[in-house]
Design an enzyme around this catalytic site. Structure first.
Site, mmCIF file in Angstrom:
data_model
loop_
_atom_site.group_PDB
_atom_site.id
_atom_site.type_symbol
_atom_site.label_atom_id
_atom_site.label_comp_id
_atom_site.label_asym_id
_atom_site.label_seq_id
_atom_site.Cartn_x
_atom_site.Cartn_y
_atom_site.Cartn_z
ATOM 1 C CG HIS A 20 4.305 2.813 -8.383
ATOM 2 N ND1 HIS A 20 5.270 2.493 -7.455
ATOM 3 C CD2 HIS A 20 3.120 2.717 -7.725
ATOM 4 C CE1 HIS A 20 4.697 2.218 -6.304
ATOM 5 N NE2 HIS A 20 3.385 2.346 -6.433
ATOM 6 C CG HIS B 66 4.488 6.092 -4.219
ATOM 7 N ND1 HIS B 66 3.466 6.506 -5.047
ATOM 8 C CD2 HIS B 66 4.176 4.825 -3.873
ATOM 9 C CE1 HIS B 66 2.575 5.542 -5.170
ATOM 10 N NE2 HIS B 66 2.991 4.498 -4.473
ATOM 11 C CG ASP C 293 -0.413 3.704 -5.502
ATOM 12 O OD1 ASP C 293 0.633 3.182 -5.950
ATOM 13 O OD2 ASP C 293 -0.632 3.846 -4.281
ATOM 14 C CE LYS D 245 1.793 -4.845 -3.520
ATOM 15 N NZ LYS D 245 2.519 -3.762 -4.239
HETATM 16 C C1 OGA Z 1 2.687 0.037 -3.418
HETATM 17 C C2 OGA Z 1 3.643 0.965 -2.774
HETATM 18 C C3 OGA Z 1 5.044 1.581 -0.913
HETATM 19 C C4 OGA Z 1 5.447 1.112 0.433
HETATM 20 O O1 OGA Z 1 2.606 -1.129 -2.974
HETATM 21 O O2 OGA Z 1 1.999 0.492 -4.366
HETATM 22 O O3 OGA Z 1 3.851 2.010 -3.311
HETATM 23 O O4 OGA Z 1 5.750 1.970 1.262
HETATM 24 N N1 OGA Z 1 4.224 0.633 -1.603
HETATM 25 O O5 OGA Z 1 5.476 -0.093 0.660
HETATM 26 NI NI NI Z 2 2.227 2.562 -4.649
#
Ligand code: OGA
Ligand code: NI
Length: 335
Positions: free
Chosen positions: A221, A277, A223, A202
């Site tokens: 959330h 996080h 993961d 992502k």
């Molecule tokens: C996610 C996430 C945190 C970040 O995409 O699941 O927690 O530091 N991203 O971008």
């Molecule tokens: Ni995340």
């Protein structure tokens, strides 16, 4: 254009002093109110190149038990490759809207793949300050190149090279996580699918936000992955919940940030903790991050490893197919 992109909302607000109410988090979530201000310990940093494997294993196990997150340095992925990955991803988000829309997640698609923006509001009825691009990078049979940008032209080569190096780090991490629980060294990796483990990349894009005190880039959330391995750009924003406090992750250039996800918490029967996080946003600069979510194949059943169970340690989690776990999590149903 069907989906309203946060990048477009942000551009229209460049000189504004507020943001649409849809993005204003309730007070109990606002970063300006809830970020811990006192002296706080740093997320553990682990040097993967140390010759004493036992001490690396112990450090990873301790961080996974106490924090559910750690940063790794000297992991073997060349700094210049990380930098090329970041330049290629930024290039994509800097393209005109129409070019990005060619990669949009198809309406009604059941997969996460494509250029996307969360439009379904969360439990508070609020949106997050984030656009993203999702696509699989491994194994080859799962890849759909339709969602890989062709601009910049080196996007594919850079992402393939990054994935190749990433796989070595991942194998090492699973080995250490297994040894840390006195399991056979291949136990964790096999339990999450072995060669079929899926790597989903992502790219998060958090545009500059006129009111970073009121918004969140991603809300709190854990993961749903096994592990998530993330590189950020140099704009800070990742926060983790430790002992009830939201703590900023320190930016360490070229470090990988390893999150324990739900599936490792389940396999370890709760010995390793999935970390809560979230991400804050920045007033002047776009924050970006590149998490790779390591996920079991959909049909793989994940439950507490039998080796860890005894009459004194009964299973704390149900065993279920990863696709069923995902369905419940995404629809906020009990597991
Ligand atoms: C996610 C996430 C945190 C970040 O995409 O699941 O927690 O530091 N991203 O971008
Ligand atoms: Ni995340």
């Amino acid at each position: 254009m069907e989906v309203e992109r946060v990048q477009a909302v942000a551009s229209a607000l460049m000189t504004a002093e507020t943001i649409p109410t849809d993005f204003i988090r309730p007070e109990k979530e606002r970063p300006a109110i809830t970020t811990y201000q006192g002296p706080a310990p740093d997320i553990p940093t682990i040097d993967l190149s140390l010759p004493d494997r036992d001490s690396v294993v112990r450090a990873i196990a301790k961080a996974s038990e106490e924090w559910g997150i750690f940063q790794v340095v000297n992991h073997g992925i060349p700094a210049e490759l990380i930098s090329r990955l970041q330049v290629a991803g930024k290039h994509f988000f800097d393209l005109p809207a129409e070019e990005k829309e060619a990669y949009a997640k198809p309406p009604g698609s059941q997969s996460v793949e494509g250029y996307g923006t969360r439009v379904s509001k969360d439990v508070n009825g609020k949106r997050t300050w984030n656009d993203h691009l999702f696509h699989k990078v491994w194994p080859p049979s799962t890849i759909n190149y339709r969602f890989w940008p062709t601009n910049p032209p080196n996007y594919r080569e850079v992402n393939e090279e990054y994935t190749k190096h990433m796989r070595e780090v991942v194998d090492k991490l699973f080995l250490c996580l297994s040894l840390g629980l006195d399991l056979e060294e291949s136990a964790m990796r096999e339990a999450v699918g072995g060669e079929e483990l899926q790597y989903n990349l992502k790219i998060n894009y958090y545009p500059p936000c006129p009111r970073p005190d009121l918004a969140l880039g991603v809300a709190a959330h854990t993961d749903l992955s096994t592990l998530t391995i993330l590189v950020p750009n140099d704009v800070p924003g990742l926060q983790v919940l430790k002992d009830g406090r939201w703590i900023d992750a320190k930016y360490i250039p070229n470090a990988l940030i390893v999150h324990i996800g739900d599936q490792i918490e389940i396999l370890s029967n709760g010995l390793y903790k999935a970390v809560h996080h979230r991400s804050t946003v920045n007033k002047e600069r776009a924050r970006m991050s590149w998490p790779v979510f390591l996920e079991p194949p959909e049909e793989r059943v994940v439950g507490p490893l039998p080796q860890l169970l005894s009459p004194e340690s009964p299973p704390k989690y149900k065993a279920k197919k990863f696709k069923d776990y995902m369905y419940c999590k995404l629809n906020k149903l009990p597991q």
